[in-house]
Design an enzyme around this catalytic site. Structure first.
Site, PDB file in Angstrom:
ATOM      1  CB  CYS A 156      -0.871   0.080   1.258  1.00  0.00           C
ATOM      2  SG  CYS A 156      -2.024  -1.266   1.389  1.00  0.00           S
ATOM      3  CB  CYS A 178      13.597  -5.786   8.817  1.00  0.00           C
ATOM      4  SG  CYS A 178      12.920  -7.446   8.488  1.00  0.00           S
ATOM      5  CE1 TYR A 225      10.543  -4.954  -8.062  1.00  0.00           C
ATOM      6  CE2 TYR A 225       8.965  -4.655  -6.288  1.00  0.00           C
ATOM      7  CZ  TYR A 225       9.238  -4.930  -7.609  1.00  0.00           C
ATOM      8  OH  TYR A 225       8.207  -5.165  -8.479  1.00  0.00           O
ATOM      9  CB  SER A 275      12.815  -3.363 -10.575  1.00  0.00           C
ATOM     10  OG  SER A 275      12.792  -4.569 -11.292  1.00  0.00           O
ATOM     11  CB  CYS A 311      12.939 -11.659   3.030  1.00  0.00           C
ATOM     12  SG  CYS A 311      13.614 -10.042   2.716  1.00  0.00           S
ATOM     13  CG  ASP A 328      15.532  -8.686 -12.046  1.00  0.00           C
ATOM     14  OD1 ASP A 328      15.132  -7.542 -11.774  1.00  0.00           O
ATOM     15  OD2 ASP A 328      14.758  -9.618 -12.329  1.00  0.00           O
ATOM     16  CG  ASP A 329      14.401  -6.038  -8.372  1.00  0.00           C
ATOM     17  OD1 ASP A 329      13.766  -6.592  -7.472  1.00  0.00           O
ATOM     18  OD2 ASP A 329      13.994  -6.007  -9.546  1.00  0.00           O
ATOM     19  CB  CYS A 359       8.070 -10.407   3.868  1.00  0.00           C
ATOM     20  SG  CYS A 359       7.764  -8.837   4.696  1.00  0.00           S
ATOM     21  CG  ASN A 388       2.636   0.906   3.584  1.00  0.00           C
ATOM     22  OD1 ASN A 388       2.482  -0.210   3.094  1.00  0.00           O
ATOM     23  ND2 ASN A 388       3.783   1.558   3.528  1.00  0.00           N
ATOM     24  N   GLY A 389       1.399  -1.590   5.553  1.00  0.00           N
ATOM     25  CA  GLY A 389       2.153  -2.517   6.394  1.00  0.00           C
ATOM     26  C   GLY A 389       1.332  -3.756   6.695  1.00  0.00           C
ATOM     27  CB  CYS A 448      11.306  -2.875   5.008  1.00  0.00           C
ATOM     28  SG  CYS A 448      11.261  -3.942   3.560  1.00  0.00           S
ATOM     29  N   GLY A 486       0.598  -0.108  -4.981  1.00  0.00           N
ATOM     30  CA  GLY A 486      -0.643  -0.871  -4.911  1.00  0.00           C
ATOM     31  C   GLY A 486      -1.568  -0.475  -6.038  1.00  0.00           C
TER      32      GLY A 486
END
Ligand code: SF4
Length: 479
Positions: free
Chosen positions: A13, A447, A255, A296, A450, A358-359, A395, A113-114, A249, A39
């Site tokens: 979001c 964080c 990304y 990206s 992932c 790529d990312d 995640c 958002n989150g 994050c 989003g």
């Protein structure tokens, strides 16, 4: 299984809020356009003129949901807006935000958002005492906390409600005469404050502040609540400083953020160029050209080219009109390997040793097809460089990765096996240390679960994307 069948990670979001600016609805509309990449499933705007609150929302892109007639009905100087990608709850109009509810002391609107990791637990607690939920989103639990008689007496009420939440959140909360912005104590998701004339603007990304001509002031701090009303702007904390570890994050930098946004204090494009330069150092290769996976991979490919001295070219061309509006049945896409987003330029890659940058790689299926297409048009070698470490874990904080079993690097799969499975001649992922180079190595502020599996919060009551949804279906079936 996650709904994310694509090979690209998805964000959940974007939020945008305005206080004290005439025609707030027009600024929010423009701000949401700038946050559309966060989003595309639905969008909404809630506006107050100080007396009345009006809202409009719908499924689809910002320009599909709003037109001049809708915006004409939303006049006011305070407002919040939201673009949605669902990480919790399905794509239906009830889940589109901002959520607007009537409490005993008036209307409240909420945009989030989150992903709240304890939403399921809180929701069950309220349902057990008779509360009724209208949506299958995690965000609705804040509304119930705000309405709870235990937490009344604003603004402590909002602070106390926020203090009950765990996980990732950038919230905008609004009444008819007040706007509140809050960021979770770990600071997972970004949220910035800007100044526009005598008013204030809040946005998930700084690119949206620039879009409306607002001047960036600062980020909302983790655990901070910023309140704006007729008395001006004031700040307070809803958790004690130092009580929670910083866990911004890092994937926002890799990304999600638009290249022209500053995220956690650094410009995303410049950070990605650094990632590419570092990759060139960590995984050098003899090759003729570097090509990005657009868009990206653009910045990191530029960095790889600069770092390696190998010229950059455009071997893939992106079709910008393919997105949410072109939905190919997944089985069809997988069976045929059709990639509607990118086409290959044979004239650029034929007979060349190519480095593809790529990312990230999520499932690996799309990368596999893209490499094959380079070989089909005559690339002599294909080397893949990825500007983040291997994604090995899901995640729980708002990024829609698939399960560990579905991630190509999940379950600790060896890199050489991944290389073989995507059909590359060589494969190099950015190291974990390399990821924090733009932040002077300050790993402890971020964080990176992932990649590492070290989650910064308890994962005991984690709420999956479909969990609240399946309960709604279950209840419907039991009627
Ligand atoms: S697990 Fe990864 S994507 Fe999720 S918040 Fe942490 S760094 Fe970001």
């Amino acid at each position: 299984m996650s709904d994310n069948q694509s090979d690209e990670p998805r964000e959940e979001c974007g939020v945008f809020g305005v206080y004290g600016v005439d025609e707030a609805q027009l600024h929010i509309h423009r701000g949401l356009f700038s946050l559309q990449h966060r989003g595309q499933e639905g969008a909404g705007i809630v506006i107050s003129d100080g007396e009345k609150i009006r809202s409009a929302k719908g499924l689809g892109l910002v320009n599909e949901v709003f037109n001049s007639e809708t915006l004409g009905r939303l006049k006011g100087h305070i407002g919040i807006g939201h673009t949605r990608y669902s990480t919790t709850g399905s794509t239906r109009i009830q889940n589109v935000q901002p959520l607007v509810v009537e409490c005993v002391d008036g209307l409240w609107a909420v945009a989030h958002n989150g992903n709240l990791v304890n939403a399921s637990k809180i929701r069950r607690m309220y349902q057990d005492s008779g509360a009724i939920f209208q949506t299958s989103t995690d965000s609705e639990v804040l509304v119930h906390l705000l309405a709870d008689p235990l937490f009344r007496s604003r603004p402590q009420r909002v602070a106390r409600a926020l203090g009950e939440l765990s996980g990732a959140f950038a919230f905008l909360v609004m009444t008819k005469d007040c706007l509140i912005a809050a960021r979770d104590p770990n600071g997972f998701r970004p949220l910035s404050i800007g100044r526009l004339g005598d008013g204030y603007v809040f946005a998930s990304e700084t690119c949206a502040l620039s879009q409306v001509g607002a001047e960036y002031m600062r980020d909302v701090c983790p655990g901070e609540m910023v309140i704006v009303d007729a008395a001006g702007m004031r700040c307070s904390r809803f958790t004690d400083e130092g009580e929670h570890a910083s866990a911004q994050c890092i994937f926002e930098v890799v990304y999600f953020a638009r290249p022209d946004s500053c995220v956690f204090g650094k410009n995303a494009h410049m950070a990605r160029v650094k990632y590419g330069m570092r990759l060139a150092e960590e995984y050098p290769v003899e090759a003729d050209i570097v090509i990005p996976v657009p868009d990206s991979g653009n910045s990191a490919a530029l960095g790889f080219s600069r770092g390696s001295g190998i010229p950059l070219d455009f071997g893939y061309i992106r079709n910008h009109y393919v997105g949410r509006t072109f939905i190919m049945p997944q089985q069809d896409a997988r069976a045929t390997g059709v990639d509607m987003k990118l086409s290959v330029l044979p004239e650029v890659v034929r007979g060349k040793r190519v480095v593809v940058v790529d990312d990230s790689i999520v499932r690996g299926t799309t990368m596999q097809h893209r490499i094959k297409r380079l070989r089909d048009v005559g690339a002599s070698e294909v080397h893949v460089r990825v500007s983040c470490p291997a994604i090995r874990n899901p995640c729980y904080y708002g990024i829609d990765f698939p399960t560990q079993e579905e991630l190509i690097a999940g379950l600790d799969r060896p890199i050489d096996e991944i290389r073989e499975s995507i059909g590359a001649d060589s494969l190099g992922y950015l190291s974990l240390d390399g990821l924090f180079i733009p932040f002077d190595g300050r790993k402890q502020d971020f964080c990176s679960a992932c990649f590492t599996g070290n989650y910064p919060t308890s994962t005991e009551h984690i709420c999956g994307k479909e969990e609240l949804e399946s309960r709604v279906s279950e209840l419907q079936l039991n009627l």
